[in-house]
Design a protein around this motif. Sequence first.
Motif, PDB file in Angstrom:
ATOM      1  N   TRP A 167       3.774  -5.948   1.673  1.00 15.22           N
ATOM      2  CA  TRP A 167       3.270  -5.055   0.446  1.00 15.22           C
ATOM      3  C   TRP A 167       3.719  -5.498  -0.920  1.00 15.22           C
ATOM      4  CZ3 TRP A 167       6.308   0.045  -1.240  1.00 15.22           C
ATOM      5  CH2 TRP A 167       5.624   0.507  -2.214  1.00 15.22           C
TER       6      TRP A 167
ATOM      7  N   ASP B 244       3.939  -5.302  -4.774  1.00 13.99           N
ATOM      8  CA  ASP B 244       4.145  -4.070  -5.562  1.00 13.99           C
ATOM      9  C   ASP B 244       4.490  -4.494  -7.420  1.00 13.99           C
ATOM     10  OD1 ASP B 244       4.715  -1.366  -6.502  1.00 13.99           O
ATOM     11  OD2 ASP B 244       6.656  -1.357  -5.352  1.00 13.99           O
TER      12      ASP B 244
ATOM     13  N   ALA C 179      -1.278   4.530  -7.475  1.00 12.30           N
ATOM     14  CA  ALA C 179       0.186   4.391  -7.182  1.00 12.30           C
ATOM     15  C   ALA C 179       0.694   5.588  -6.410  1.00 12.30           C
ATOM     16  CB  ALA C 179       1.064   3.792  -8.031  1.00 12.30           C
TER      17      ALA C 179
ATOM     18  N   ASN D 145       1.141   4.105  -2.925  1.00 12.01           N
ATOM     19  CA  ASN D 145       2.440   3.594  -2.553  1.00 12.01           C
ATOM     20  C   ASN D 145       2.980   4.113  -1.295  1.00 12.01           C
ATOM     21  OD1 ASN D 145       1.940   1.947  -4.709  1.00 12.01           O
ATOM     22  ND2 ASN D 145       3.515   2.656  -6.041  1.00 12.01           N
TER      23      ASN D 145
ATOM     24  N   TYR E 203       1.480   2.065   1.194  1.00 11.53           N
ATOM     25  CA  TYR E 203       1.840   0.676   1.256  1.00 11.53           C
ATOM     26  C   TYR E 203       3.164   0.504   1.888  1.00 11.53           C
ATOM     27  CZ  TYR E 203      -1.920  -0.308  -2.085  1.00 11.53           C
ATOM     28  OH  TYR E 203      -3.455  -0.155  -2.692  1.00 11.53           O
TER      29      TYR E 203
ATOM     30  N   HIS F 165       8.276  -5.872   1.713  1.00 14.24           N
ATOM     31  CA  HIS F 165       8.007  -5.162   0.474  1.00 14.24           C
ATOM     32  C   HIS F 165       8.662  -6.241  -0.527  1.00 14.24           C
ATOM     33  CE1 HIS F 165       8.705  -1.604  -2.495  1.00 14.24           C
ATOM     34  NE2 HIS F 165       7.838  -2.726  -2.907  1.00 14.24           N
TER      35      HIS F 165
END
Length: 171
Positions: free
Chosen positions: A103, A105, A137, A141, A144, A150
């Motif tokens: 992920w 971000d 998001a 999120n 995700y 991450h």
Amino acid sequence: MPRVDRPIVLVGLMGVGKSTVGKRLATRLDLPFVDADHEIERAADMTIAEMFARYGESAFRDGERRVIARLIDGTPKVIATGGGAFMADATRALILQNAISVWLDADIDVLAERVGRRDDRPLLKDKDPRIVLRQLAAIRNPVYAQAKIHIHSKPQPHDHAVNAILDALRQ
């Protein structure tokens, strides 16, 4: 370099740099790079925007799942997915079971600045990118977050994200 024995799949919101980071990561790992969106467009012989307009998001997501299933064939490679791909239960399960999920971000302001450079994103058509990205998001999120790795992408060269992924793969 870490040893990779299956596909690495990058997930995250639009504008986070999945394609750019993916290309650089693939180069560093000496693996092929595949952009799932480009493969979808090639298979359908039309752009994603055209698919959304003609068939709607649901039909697009079904085609997206089929293309990603074909790409996740056990062969090590780096795959950049579209922002919504990981949201589909079947696609997410496929990625989580058969690939190393990463992920990427980033803060909303960073994403909004990046997506503002392009005008080919159906979900942003005639809308304020910051509002849309905040809404996405909030929904995406938590999903995700199921990815194995991450990485928070900052407003700095994408090689920082690549290095962070490489570090995470070594662990």
